[in-house]
Design a protein around this motif. Structure first.
Motif, mmCIF file in Angstrom:
data_model
loop_
_atom_site.group_PDB
_atom_site.id
_atom_site.type_symbol
_atom_site.label_atom_id
_atom_site.label_comp_id
_atom_site.label_asym_id
_atom_site.label_seq_id
_atom_site.Cartn_x
_atom_site.Cartn_y
_atom_site.Cartn_z
ATOM 1 N N ARG A 184 0.836 -1.204 0.000
ATOM 2 C CA ARG A 184 0.000 0.000 0.000
ATOM 3 C C ARG A 184 0.868 1.251 0.000
ATOM 4 N NH1 ARG A 184 -4.838 0.155 -1.644
ATOM 5 N NH2 ARG A 184 -5.421 1.785 -0.154
ATOM 6 N N ASN B 124 2.150 1.682 -3.463
ATOM 7 C CA ASN B 124 1.096 2.233 -4.327
ATOM 8 C C ASN B 124 1.020 3.746 -4.197
ATOM 9 O OD1 ASN B 124 -1.193 -0.584 -3.917
ATOM 10 N ND2 ASN B 124 0.304 -0.180 -5.507
ATOM 11 N N ARG B 125 1.121 4.238 -2.965
ATOM 12 C CA ARG B 125 1.081 5.695 -2.750
ATOM 13 C C ARG B 125 2.352 6.344 -3.277
ATOM 14 N NH1 ARG B 125 -1.075 3.834 2.214
ATOM 15 N NH2 ARG B 125 0.947 4.114 3.237
ATOM 16 N N ALA C 240 2.301 6.556 -7.059
ATOM 17 C CA ALA C 240 1.089 7.128 -7.634
ATOM 18 C C ALA C 240 1.437 8.134 -8.714
ATOM 19 C CB ALA C 240 0.256 7.791 -6.547
#
Length: 260
Positions: free
Chosen positions: A246, A249-250, A253
């Motif tokens: 996660r 993913n950030r 981005a």
């Protein structure tokens, strides 16, 4: 001809292969360095006409490797059910990755991406190679596979925009727990007992004891404690990887081609 016979020999030596420190450092730089480059150039890669082709190429390399690996094992006489079956998590993650990246069976991605992550990390840390003197085919094959697993994960996450989601996490947790129970039963059936012993040949998934210097320490544990540690430990590691995923993913981005 003598070189080829030696390079593809099926007779291991008694002692484990020790990777020299300078070579270890070089392999770590290669392994981690390319992953960093994938992250740095993620936007350029994602804007390619068909960015999934690079991922497919990785899958094809691993497919060829698997064909060569098992051809060597069978024709050299090395193949044995005690150690050769594709039942280790990193080993089984390879055909799952191939089915995903080469044949587009994407439902398998939440499983192989976690197992491959564990495989690439622990294999590069412990470097538990086949016991063949250099130069031997397996000296190279071990690193090709486990380094490429790390690169493939980074490419799928940063370039193909794989999103770590709770649905995939749940699937990975359930499949991993059931699979680890299967490995415990499988090892125990062929070893003839659930009680760990250093002489036991079946230790798929390292569910009986870990490789290397930790083996003697773990064998001193009370019976079944290590099984519990492994069952819980795998689940916790997947949860940790999910949290890290996660974060990735950030971190990654931006504008991607959503090929995942």
């Amino acid at each position: 001809m003598d070189f080829l016979l030696s390079f593809f020999s099926g007779v291991e030596r008694e002692h484990p292969v020790i990777v020299p420190l300078p070579l270890k450092i070089g392999l770590y730089v290669l392994w981690f360095g390319v992953m960093v480059l994938i992250f740095v150039f993620r936007h350029c890669l994602s804007r390619l006409k068909k960015p999934e082709r690079i991922a497919k190429a990785m899958g094809v390399i691993l497919l060829v490797d698997q064909i060569v690996l098992y051809s060597w094992q069978f024709f050299s006489g090395y193949f044995n059910i005690e150690q050769s079956l594709p039942l280790f998590h990193c080993r089984i993650s390879v055909p799952l990755l191939i089915l995903d990246l080469v044949f587009e069976v994407k439902v398998l991605r939440p499983i192989w991406i976690y197992w491959a992550a564990l495989g690439t990390i622990f294999s590069m840390v412990f470097m538990d190679l086949y016991r063949f003197d250099f130069p031997h085919y397996t000296n190279f094959q071990f690193f090709i596979v486990h380094i490429l697993l790390g690169w493939a994960i980074c490419y799928v996450v940063f370039v193909l925009n794989y999103q770590f989601e709770k649905k995939g996490l749940k699937l990975a947790l359930i499949v991993t727990f059931v699979y680890n129970i299967f490995l415990i039963l499988f090892n125990a059936f062929f070893n003839g007992t659930f009680i760990a012993n250093a002489d036991h040949k079946f230790n798929y998934g390292y569910m009986l004891f870990p490789p290397g210097s930790l083996q003697d320490f773990v064998l001193s544990f009370p019976p079944f404690l290590y099984y519990l540690i492994m069952l819980i430990g795998y689940e916790l590691l997947i949860l940790l990887l999910y949290s890290f995923g996660r974060f990735l993913n950030r971190l990654g981005a931006g504008k991607h081609v959503n090929a995942a």
